[in-house]
Design a protein around this motif. Structure first.
Motif, PDB file in Angstrom:
ATOM      1  N   GLU A 115       0.922  -1.130   0.083  1.00  0.00           N
ATOM      2  CA  GLU A 115       0.150  -0.069  -0.145  1.00  0.00           C
ATOM      3  C   GLU A 115       0.847   1.287   0.150  1.00  0.00           C
ATOM      4  N   ALA A 116       2.032   1.225   0.739  1.00  0.00           N
ATOM      5  CA  ALA A 116       2.927   2.329   0.736  1.00  0.00           C
ATOM      6  C   ALA A 116       3.474   2.539  -0.457  1.00  0.00           C
ATOM      7  N   GLU A 117       4.113   1.617  -1.225  1.00  0.00           N
ATOM      8  CA  GLU A 117       4.617   1.688  -2.764  1.00  0.00           C
ATOM      9  C   GLU A 117       3.624   2.413  -3.721  1.00  0.00           C
ATOM     10  N   THR A 118       2.344   1.589  -3.526  1.00  0.00           N
ATOM     11  CA  THR A 118       1.404   2.074  -4.335  1.00  0.00           C
ATOM     12  C   THR A 118       0.965   3.651  -3.945  1.00  0.00           C
ATOM     13  N   GLU A 119       0.902   4.072  -2.897  1.00  0.00           N
ATOM     14  CA  GLU A 119       0.793   5.376  -2.572  1.00  0.00           C
ATOM     15  C   GLU A 119       1.877   6.343  -3.252  1.00  0.00           C
ATOM     16  N   LYS A 149       1.745   6.607  -6.875  1.00  0.00           N
ATOM     17  CA  LYS A 149       0.666   7.601  -7.147  1.00  0.00           C
ATOM     18  C   LYS A 149       1.050   9.181  -6.849  1.00  0.00           C
ATOM     19  N   LEU A 150       1.594   9.222  -5.741  1.00  0.00           N
ATOM     20  CA  LEU A 150       2.095  10.575  -5.387  1.00  0.00           C
ATOM     21  C   LEU A 150       3.244  11.129  -6.141  1.00  0.00           C
TER      22      LEU A 150
END
Length: 136
Positions: free
Chosen positions: A109-113, A116-117
């Motif tokens: 989730e952190a990598e995906t976020e 995205k950022l």
């Protein structure tokens, strides 16, 4: 003439009598329904009390059995301790796997976020460059 007036009087009394009889029948039926309801409620209350008593008896019996363990032969005790040990190992493996899955999900989730950022940042920078070119 008297016979003409007595017939309506008799009819009036007959109608009154019929009305009173119907009212009495209704009252009797309602009283019976109320009595049946009271009986069924008291029966249900007694059933509930019996179930409670049964549950308390079972609880007391299970506590008594736990307080006075049945002596087992050594081989059965060893078998039980082996089962307990394997159960403990399985539970610890399950706990480890749950933790690992949760950590991996959090990292994903952190990598995906982060991606995205970063993408949003690039888009914003591109739009800023475009706006600066338009201003000049």
């Amino acid at each position: 003439m008297e016979s003409i007036t007595t017939i309506p009087d008799q009819m009036f009394y007959l109608i009154i009598l019929i009305i009173v009889a119907v009212v009495l029948l209704i009252i009797v039926f309602q009283w019976r329904k109320v009595a049946e309801s009271r009986n069924s409620i008291s029966i249900l209350e007694k059933e509930i009390e019996l179930k409670k008593m049964s549950m308390v008896e079972k609880d007391i019996e299970s506590k008594r059995l736990m307080d006075n363990p049945i002596p087992l032969p050594q081989e059965q005790q060893d078998s039980l301790s082996a089962i307990r040990q394997s159960t403990t190992e399985v539970r610890s493996n399950v706990g480890y796997l749950h933790s690992e899955i949760n950590e991996r999900l959090a990292r994903l989730e952190a990598e995906t976020e982060l991606k995205k950022l970063e993408k949003m940042l690039k888009e914003i920078e591109a739009k800023e460059k475009k706006l600066k070119k338009m201003d000049k």
